[in-house]
Design a protein around this motif. Sequence first.
Motif, mmCIF file in Angstrom:
data_model
loop_
_atom_site.group_PDB
_atom_site.id
_atom_site.type_symbol
_atom_site.label_atom_id
_atom_site.label_comp_id
_atom_site.label_asym_id
_atom_site.label_seq_id
_atom_site.Cartn_x
_atom_site.Cartn_y
_atom_site.Cartn_z
ATOM 1 N N GLY A 30 5.257 -3.480 0.861
ATOM 2 C CA GLY A 30 4.107 -4.367 0.694
ATOM 3 C C GLY A 30 2.976 -4.017 1.658
ATOM 4 O O GLY A 30 1.798 -4.017 1.294
ATOM 5 N N LEU A 31 3.357 -3.703 2.895
ATOM 6 C CA LEU A 31 2.355 -3.298 3.893
ATOM 7 C C LEU A 31 1.674 -2.002 3.486
ATOM 8 O O LEU A 31 0.455 -1.863 3.610
ATOM 9 N N ILE A 32 2.493 -1.064 3.002
ATOM 10 C CA ILE A 32 1.947 0.239 2.590
ATOM 11 C C ILE A 32 0.893 0.022 1.500
ATOM 12 O O ILE A 32 -0.189 0.609 1.533
ATOM 13 N N GLN A 33 1.232 -0.850 0.560
ATOM 14 C CA GLN A 33 0.303 -1.146 -0.537
ATOM 15 C C GLN A 33 -1.038 -1.680 0.007
ATOM 16 O O GLN A 33 -2.108 -1.229 -0.409
ATOM 17 N N GLU A 34 -0.953 -2.597 0.948
ATOM 18 C CA GLU A 34 -2.177 -3.181 1.527
ATOM 19 C C GLU A 34 -2.989 -2.132 2.297
ATOM 20 O O GLU A 34 -4.214 -2.084 2.179
ATOM 21 N N LEU A 35 -2.273 -1.323 3.087
ATOM 22 C CA LEU A 35 -2.973 -0.303 3.882
ATOM 23 C C LEU A 35 -3.636 0.729 2.976
ATOM 24 O O LEU A 35 -4.772 1.154 3.219
ATOM 25 N N ARG A 36 -2.936 1.109 1.910
ATOM 26 C CA ARG A 36 -3.486 2.109 0.988
ATOM 27 C C ARG A 36 -4.712 1.584 0.249
ATOM 28 O O ARG A 36 -5.602 2.358 -0.114
ATOM 29 N N LEU A 51 6.990 10.497 3.946
ATOM 30 C CA LEU A 51 6.607 9.533 4.985
ATOM 31 C C LEU A 51 7.847 8.785 5.501
ATOM 32 O O LEU A 51 8.661 8.302 4.719
ATOM 33 N N LEU A 52 7.982 8.704 6.821
ATOM 34 C CA LEU A 52 9.094 7.943 7.395
ATOM 35 C C LEU A 52 8.565 6.641 7.972
ATOM 36 O O LEU A 52 7.402 6.551 8.359
ATOM 37 N N CYS A 60 14.126 3.066 8.875
ATOM 38 C CA CYS A 60 14.523 2.253 7.727
ATOM 39 C C CYS A 60 13.835 2.786 6.482
ATOM 40 O O CYS A 60 13.085 3.759 6.544
ATOM 41 N N THR A 61 14.093 2.142 5.357
ATOM 42 C CA THR A 61 13.438 2.546 4.117
ATOM 43 C C THR A 61 12.319 1.542 3.811
ATOM 44 O O THR A 61 12.304 0.432 4.364
ATOM 45 N N PRO A 62 11.377 1.911 2.931
ATOM 46 C CA PRO A 62 10.242 1.020 2.661
ATOM 47 C C PRO A 62 10.644 -0.345 2.082
ATOM 48 O O PRO A 62 9.855 -1.289 2.152
ATOM 49 N N PHE A 74 4.853 4.212 11.178
ATOM 50 C CA PHE A 74 4.811 5.221 10.116
ATOM 51 C C PHE A 74 4.601 6.576 10.759
ATOM 52 O O PHE A 74 3.783 6.710 11.678
ATOM 53 N N PHE A 75 5.335 7.575 10.273
ATOM 54 C CA PHE A 75 5.172 8.914 10.837
ATOM 55 C C PHE A 75 5.714 9.983 9.899
ATOM 56 O O PHE A 75 6.517 9.692 9.011
ATOM 57 N N PRO A 76 5.274 11.235 10.120
ATOM 58 C CA PRO A 76 5.785 12.338 9.295
ATOM 59 C C PRO A 76 7.207 12.704 9.729
ATOM 60 O O PRO A 76 7.661 12.238 10.780
#
Lengths: 81, 155
Positions: A30-36, A51-52, A60-62, A74-76
Motif C-alpha cells: 500500500g505504501l509503495i502504491q502511494e509513493l509511486r 526491490l527489497l 520482509c515481503t511487500p 526500501f533498497f536494492p
Amino acid sequence: MFNIVFFAALRETLGCGQLSWKSEARSIAGLIQELRAQGAPWDSALARPDLLCARNQQLCTPDEAITAGDEIAFFPPVTGG
Amino acid sequence: MEHLTRIKVQQEDFNLADEYAALGNQADCGAIVSFIGSVRELAGDSLLSMTLEHYPGMTEKSLLQITEQARQRWPLGNITIIHRIGTLSVNEQIVLVLVSSAHREAAFRACEFIMDFLKTRAPFWKKEQTTAAGYWVEAKDSDNQAAQRWSSPES
C-alpha cells in the motif's frame, strides 16, 4: 505516520534518504502504491522487481502488514562481503 | 560453556592476529576457520576506490541472526564478524569472519554459510569508483545460488 528510509542506488535515484510519510496504508504494498503515485522518479524506481523491503529492520515481503510508527526501508539487492 | 558472538561494523581496518587473539578460543574448540574478503582489482576499468554503505541497526541485527542460524546447524564456539564501511581502495580488507568449533568440518561449513548469507541478506551496498565513472555493484546470481544451496536437506 511512517518513517521510510531508502538506501544505495535507490536513495540516489530518488534523491531522498529518509521520509516521514503520513498514510493509512496497512501493508508495505500500500505504501509503495502511494509513493509511486508521486510520479517520476518514484514511479519507476519503486517498480523494480528486485526491490527489497524491511519492516523495523527485518527483511520482509511487500504483503507485510504495517502499523503507524513502523520504520519501513526500501533498497536494492545487497552487495556486501 | 557459554559461546560468544562478536559483531562489529566499522570504518577502521582490522588485524587478523589481534582478532584471532580476541576470539578467546575455548579448550573445547579444536578448529578455527577464518575468512577475509578484500577489495580486488576490476577486469576492465581501473578501480580507484570502493565505498560501502549500510543500514545502521539492521546490519548488526541481520549479522547476529545469521550467526544464530549457523549455531542452529552446527555446534560452534566463539564467532567474530567484522565488516568495514566507508571508502576503501584495492587490496584493503573488507570483511572478516572467524568461526571456531570442536572439529574442522563444522567450522569450515559455518564460515561459508555465514559469508553466503552475509552477501545476500545483510544490508551492505558497494559503489565502485573507476577512472571512468562511479557505479553501484549489481547483485550476482551466483551469490544467491550459493545461499540457496543451504536450503537443500543434504546440506
